[in-house]
Design a protein around this motif. Structure first.
Motif, PDB file in Angstrom:
ATOM      1  N   HIS A 140       4.201  -6.342  10.025  1.00 42.47           N
ATOM      2  CA  HIS A 140       3.558  -5.162   9.456  1.00 42.47           C
ATOM      3  C   HIS A 140       2.095  -5.072   9.880  1.00 42.47           C
ATOM      4  CE1 HIS A 140       1.271  -3.056   6.248  1.00 42.47           C
ATOM      5  NE2 HIS A 140       2.201  -2.151   6.483  1.00 42.47           N
ATOM      6  N   GLU A 141       1.424  -6.207  10.011  1.00 45.06           N
ATOM      7  CA  GLU A 141       0.033  -6.192  10.459  1.00 45.06           C
ATOM      8  C   GLU A 141      -0.093  -5.561  11.842  1.00 45.06           C
ATOM      9  OE1 GLU A 141      -1.468 -10.148  10.286  1.00 45.06           O
ATOM     10  OE2 GLU A 141      -1.713 -10.159   8.108  1.00 45.06           O
ATOM     11  N   ARG A 142       0.890  -5.811  12.688  1.00 53.55           N
ATOM     12  CA  ARG A 142       0.868  -5.212  14.030  1.00 53.55           C
ATOM     13  C   ARG A 142       1.271  -3.735  13.971  1.00 53.55           C
ATOM     14  NH1 ARG A 142       3.301 -10.224  14.779  1.00 53.55           N
ATOM     15  NH2 ARG A 142       5.407  -9.394  15.119  1.00 53.55           N
ATOM     16  N   LEU A 143       2.273  -3.439  13.151  1.00 51.34           N
ATOM     17  CA  LEU A 143       2.781  -2.072  13.059  1.00 51.34           C
ATOM     18  C   LEU A 143       1.732  -1.103  12.521  1.00 51.34           C
ATOM     19  CD1 LEU A 143       5.134  -0.036  13.160  1.00 51.34           C
ATOM     20  CD2 LEU A 143       5.852  -0.887  10.922  1.00 51.34           C
ATOM     21  N   GLN A 144       0.998  -1.511  11.513  1.00 47.05           N
ATOM     22  CA  GLN A 144       0.058  -0.596  10.870  1.00 47.05           C
ATOM     23  C   GLN A 144      -1.127  -0.214  11.764  1.00 47.05           C
ATOM     24  OE1 GLN A 144      -1.704  -2.302   7.344  1.00 47.05           O
ATOM     25  NE2 GLN A 144      -2.463  -4.104   8.420  1.00 47.05           N
ATOM     26  N   THR A 145      -1.337  -0.939  12.858  1.00 43.64           N
ATOM     27  CA  THR A 145      -2.450  -0.599  13.753  1.00 43.64           C
ATOM     28  C   THR A 145      -2.259   0.771  14.400  1.00 43.64           C
ATOM     29  OG1 THR A 145      -1.436  -1.766  15.634  1.00 43.64           O
ATOM     30  CG2 THR A 145      -2.947  -3.023  14.245  1.00 43.64           C
ATOM     31  N   PHE A 146      -1.030   1.266  14.477  1.00 40.00           N
ATOM     32  CA  PHE A 146      -0.806   2.600  15.031  1.00 40.00           C
ATOM     33  C   PHE A 146      -1.452   3.682  14.171  1.00 40.00           C
ATOM     34  CE2 PHE A 146       2.774   0.401  17.146  1.00 40.00           C
ATOM     35  CZ  PHE A 146       2.582   0.851  18.450  1.00 40.00           C
ATOM     36  N   LEU A 147      -1.637   3.405  12.887  1.00 38.88           N
ATOM     37  CA  LEU A 147      -2.241   4.399  11.998  1.00 38.88           C
ATOM     38  C   LEU A 147      -3.624   4.812  12.474  1.00 38.88           C
ATOM     39  CD1 LEU A 147      -1.348   2.843   8.518  1.00 38.88           C
ATOM     40  CD2 LEU A 147      -0.237   4.805   9.591  1.00 38.88           C
ATOM     41  N   LEU A 148      -4.365   3.869  13.032  1.00 38.56           N
ATOM     42  CA  LEU A 148      -5.740   4.140  13.468  1.00 38.56           C
ATOM     43  C   LEU A 148      -5.803   5.263  14.486  1.00 38.56           C
ATOM     44  CD1 LEU A 148      -6.906   0.450  13.947  1.00 38.56           C
ATOM     45  CD2 LEU A 148      -7.533   1.972  12.063  1.00 38.56           C
ATOM     46  N   ALA A 153      -7.283   6.699   8.014  1.00 41.32           N
ATOM     47  CA  ALA A 153      -6.282   5.668   7.717  1.00 41.32           C
ATOM     48  C   ALA A 153      -6.959   4.412   7.182  1.00 41.32           C
ATOM     49  CB  ALA A 153      -5.492   5.333   8.978  1.00 41.32           C
ATOM     50  N   SER A 154      -6.273   3.758   6.273  1.00 39.41           N
ATOM     51  CA  SER A 154      -6.766   2.475   5.769  1.00 39.41           C
ATOM     52  C   SER A 154      -5.579   1.548   5.591  1.00 39.41           C
ATOM     53  CB  SER A 154      -7.516   2.650   4.449  1.00 39.41           C
ATOM     54  OG  SER A 154      -6.671   3.222   3.472  1.00 39.41           O
ATOM     55  N   TYR A 155      -5.808   0.269   5.785  1.00 44.25           N
ATOM     56  CA  TYR A 155      -4.743  -0.706   5.623  1.00 44.25           C
ATOM     57  C   TYR A 155      -4.532  -0.984   4.134  1.00 44.25           C
ATOM     58  CZ  TYR A 155      -5.269  -1.609  10.646  1.00 44.25           C
ATOM     59  OH  TYR A 155      -5.314  -1.489  12.011  1.00 44.25           O
ATOM     60  N   ILE A 156      -3.281  -1.075   3.728  1.00 42.00           N
ATOM     61  CA  ILE A 156      -2.964  -1.260   2.315  1.00 42.00           C
ATOM     62  C   ILE A 156      -3.036  -2.734   1.922  1.00 42.00           C
ATOM     63  CG2 ILE A 156      -1.507   0.803   2.290  1.00 42.00           C
ATOM     64  CD1 ILE A 156       0.920  -1.003   2.439  1.00 42.00           C
ATOM     65  N   ASP A 157      -3.162  -2.955   0.617  1.00 41.98           N
ATOM     66  CA  ASP A 157      -3.158  -4.318   0.076  1.00 41.98           C
ATOM     67  C   ASP A 157      -1.706  -4.751  -0.108  1.00 41.98           C
ATOM     68  OD1 ASP A 157      -3.481  -6.701  -1.231  1.00 41.98           O
ATOM     69  OD2 ASP A 157      -4.203  -5.808  -3.120  1.00 41.98           O
ATOM     70  N   GLN A 171       7.520   4.127   6.728  1.00 43.65           N
ATOM     71  CA  GLN A 171       6.966   4.782   5.544  1.00 43.65           C
ATOM     72  C   GLN A 171       6.678   3.716   4.491  1.00 43.65           C
ATOM     73  OE1 GLN A 171       8.987   8.365   3.782  1.00 43.65           O
ATOM     74  NE2 GLN A 171       9.628   6.897   2.223  1.00 43.65           N
ATOM     75  N   THR A 172       5.552   3.857   3.807  1.00 44.60           N
ATOM     76  CA  THR A 172       5.243   2.958   2.700  1.00 44.60           C
ATOM     77  C   THR A 172       5.290   3.740   1.390  1.00 44.60           C
ATOM     78  OG1 THR A 172       2.843   3.318   2.891  1.00 44.60           O
ATOM     79  CG2 THR A 172       3.779   1.471   4.126  1.00 44.60           C
ATOM     80  N   VAL A 173       5.771   3.083   0.350  1.00 47.84           N
ATOM     81  CA  VAL A 173       5.909   3.717  -0.965  1.00 47.84           C
ATOM     82  C   VAL A 173       5.328   2.783  -2.026  1.00 47.84           C
ATOM     83  CG1 VAL A 173       7.518   4.579  -2.697  1.00 47.84           C
ATOM     84  CG2 VAL A 173       7.981   4.984  -0.263  1.00 47.84           C
ATOM     85  N   TYR A 174       4.503   3.349  -2.910  1.00 45.85           N
ATOM     86  CA  TYR A 174       3.910   2.563  -3.998  1.00 45.85           C
ATOM     87  C   TYR A 174       4.497   3.034  -5.329  1.00 45.85           C
ATOM     88  CZ  TYR A 174       0.422   0.014  -6.706  1.00 45.85           C
ATOM     89  OH  TYR A 174      -0.201  -0.865  -7.569  1.00 45.85           O
ATOM     90  N   PRO A 222       7.243   6.778  -7.968  1.00 46.74           N
ATOM     91  CA  PRO A 222       6.921   6.320  -6.613  1.00 46.74           C
ATOM     92  C   PRO A 222       6.069   7.349  -5.868  1.00 46.74           C
ATOM     93  CG  PRO A 222       9.277   6.119  -7.067  1.00 46.74           C
ATOM     94  CD  PRO A 222       8.684   6.937  -8.167  1.00 46.74           C
ATOM     95  N   ARG A 223       5.087   6.853  -5.141  1.00 46.32           N
ATOM     96  CA  ARG A 223       4.249   7.739  -4.328  1.00 46.32           C
ATOM     97  C   ARG A 223       4.383   7.354  -2.856  1.00 46.32           C
ATOM     98  NH1 ARG A 223      -2.019   8.459  -5.675  1.00 46.32           N
ATOM     99  NH2 ARG A 223      -1.071   9.654  -7.377  1.00 46.32           N
ATOM    100  N   ILE A 224       4.818   8.306  -2.061  1.00 51.09           N
ATOM    101  CA  ILE A 224       4.880   8.088  -0.612  1.00 51.09           C
ATOM    102  C   ILE A 224       3.452   8.071  -0.087  1.00 51.09           C
ATOM    103  CG2 ILE A 224       5.685   9.027   1.579  1.00 51.09           C
ATOM    104  CD1 ILE A 224       7.980  10.369  -0.008  1.00 51.09           C
ATOM    105  N   SER A 225       3.082   7.007   0.589  1.00 50.31           N
ATOM    106  CA  SER A 225       1.692   6.834   1.004  1.00 50.31           C
ATOM    107  C   SER A 225       1.496   7.072   2.500  1.00 50.31           C
ATOM    108  CB  SER A 225       1.215   5.427   0.628  1.00 50.31           C
ATOM    109  OG  SER A 225      -0.108   5.219   1.049  1.00 50.31           O
ATOM    110  N   GLN A 226       1.973   6.158   3.319  1.00 47.52           N
ATOM    111  CA  GLN A 226       1.786   6.262   4.769  1.00 47.52           C
ATOM    112  C   GLN A 226       3.118   6.580   5.434  1.00 47.52           C
ATOM    113  OE1 GLN A 226       0.516   2.195   4.837  1.00 47.52           O
ATOM    114  NE2 GLN A 226      -1.592   2.731   5.289  1.00 47.52           N
ATOM    115  N   VAL A 227       3.110   7.556   6.293  1.00 47.85           N
ATOM    116  CA  VAL A 227       4.315   7.916   7.045  1.00 47.85           C
ATOM    117  C   VAL A 227       3.917   8.142   8.500  1.00 47.85           C
ATOM    118  CG1 VAL A 227       6.257   9.501   7.286  1.00 47.85           C
ATOM    119  CG2 VAL A 227       5.269   9.084   5.025  1.00 47.85           C
TER     120      VAL A 227
END
Length: 403
Positions: A163-171, A177-181, A211-214, A225-230
């Motif tokens: 996930h650390e590698r995958l989320q870099t595409f958000l930038l 974009a911000s990285y989630i906790d 997709q991330t969901v909180y 649930p809140r859809i956050s990053q897609v």
């Protein structure tokens, strides 16, 4: 010593548009390294290279940021024809590109081509994280491609680093974009993979999007649930994968009695259109959205049924109601429809006017005239908002009709 006008012009030759010179790739096999047809570029780069989105100090610059398509092993390579000589321009230094990128991608990326090719071979043993919740196909030109959606948590072995590698595409593709906790256990992750079985018996799972969901708490004892990053990665966009991802999450949620309804965090216009499309398509299957029932207006019964069966919240339910009502609107009922939508659009203006109304009595004649003009502008704005709203609704209905 100050830089002269001639030197300023010369310095411009060492400036590059980061969105053009950054080359991204999802590498499937070694030959992809030389194949420019699989290259894609950032939609934005200010989160890495600053608000100007420029890289200074190089001519003929190419920044290669490549990922293996399965494991997301990462390769960074910087090529250029010429780098500025600081002694020729009063000590002006080139940007440290590698340093700027390394602030945002996990340690362990490689800068050696052979090392990356060796890592690429490990993609053959990669398996998706979590549990499969949906599979589907896409066919075009006689070719059928297979896709699977998986649900994962951060506790799944190996997923944290992935996930650390995958989320870099958000930038590069999501503004602000911000990285989630990820250590917050309320996060759930949904990932799409393209599944390809080769003639030599190896199955590859290549990342398509995620997709991330909180899971927020909803009083008194439910979840919201809140859809956050897609993000669907550029090589797979405009192929319906975002809709499949949202649908898969919805289907899982519909049968979960602990979920009250679903929200979306700051949706972009593009994502709102996707959400509208999926929600309208699903709501049209409910009896409460029939022509007869929807003619009764936006009722609490409609909201309650939509929330209970499809987990759609009241605000989104209103939007879906207006879209579907437009489908049934005729020339004879258009005026009533327009007034209904404008009344909803006018609500924020009404709220702000309550305080202004109290002040009107104290206005001079000149100030009162200016206030009249502002009210006229308000009505013009309302008309523009209505037209934009209805145009977007029509596009949604056209897409639903053709799906």
């Amino acid at each position: 010593m100050a830089v002269t006008g001639f030197e300023k012009n010369a310095l411009q030759e060492y400036k590059s548009d980061a969105n053009e010179v950054v080359h991204l790739k999802l590498v499937r096999e070694a030959k992809d390294l030389e194949d420019e047809s699989v290259t894609f570029h950032p939609a934005m780069s200010h989160q890495v290279f600053g608000s100007s989105e420029n890289i200074f100090g190089y001519k003929g610059l190419t920044v290669e940021l490549y990922y293996s398509a399965c494991r997301l092993s990462t390769y960074v390579n910087i090529k250029y024809d010429e780098m500025i000589k600081s002694e020729d321009f009063d000590g002006v230094q080139p940007d440290d590109i590698l340093r700027a990128i390394s602030k945002h991608i996990p340690a362990g990326f490689c800068t050696n081509r052979d090392t990356f090719l060796a890592l690429l071979e490990q993609d053959a043993t990669f398996l998706p994280f979590g549990e499969i919740i949906h599979s589907y196909k896409r066919s075009k030109g006689g070719c059928t491609r297979n896709f699977e959606i998986y649900k994962s948590s951060i506790e799944v072995k190996g997923f944290r680093a992935y996930h650390e590698r995958l989320q870099t595409f958000l930038l590069w593709f999501v503004d602000a974009a911000s990285y989630i906790d990820v250590d917050d256990g309320k996060w759930t992750f949904y990932l799409i993979y393209e599944k390809q079985q080769t003639s030599y018996g190896v199955t590859f799972y290549r990342i398509v999007g995620y997709q991330t969901v909180y899971k927020y708490y909803a009083y008194p004892q439910l979840l919201r649930p809140r859809i956050s990053q897609v993000l669907v990665l550029p090589p797979y966009q405009r192929q319906g994968h975002g809709a499949e991802l949202l649908e898969a999450f919805y289907r899982e949620s519909w049968s979960d009695n602990s979920i009250l309804d679903i929200t979306v965090e700051d949706p972009s216009e593009e994502y709102q259109r996707l959400r509208d499309f999926v929600d309208v398509k699903n709501c049209l299957k409910l009896d409460c959205y029939s022509a007869d029932n929807i003619s009764k207006g936006f009722t609490s019964a409609l909201v309650k049924e939509t929330q209970a069966k499809l987990k759609i919240n009241k605000k989104q339910c209103r939007r879906v109601y207006e879209i579907i009502k437009l489908k049934y609107t005729t020339a004879q009922t258009l005026k009533a429809y327009r007034l209904e939508v404008k009344k909803r659009l006018h609500q924020p203006f009404q709220n702000s006017c309550k305080d202004v109304g109290k002040m009107e009595k104290a206005l001079t004649s000149e100030e009162h005239e200016a206030f009249k003009i502002s009210k006229t502008e308000k009505h013009k704005t309302l008309e523009v908002l209505y037209n934009e709203c209805v145009d977007s609704y029509r596009h949604i209905l056209e897409r639903v009709a053709s799906s």
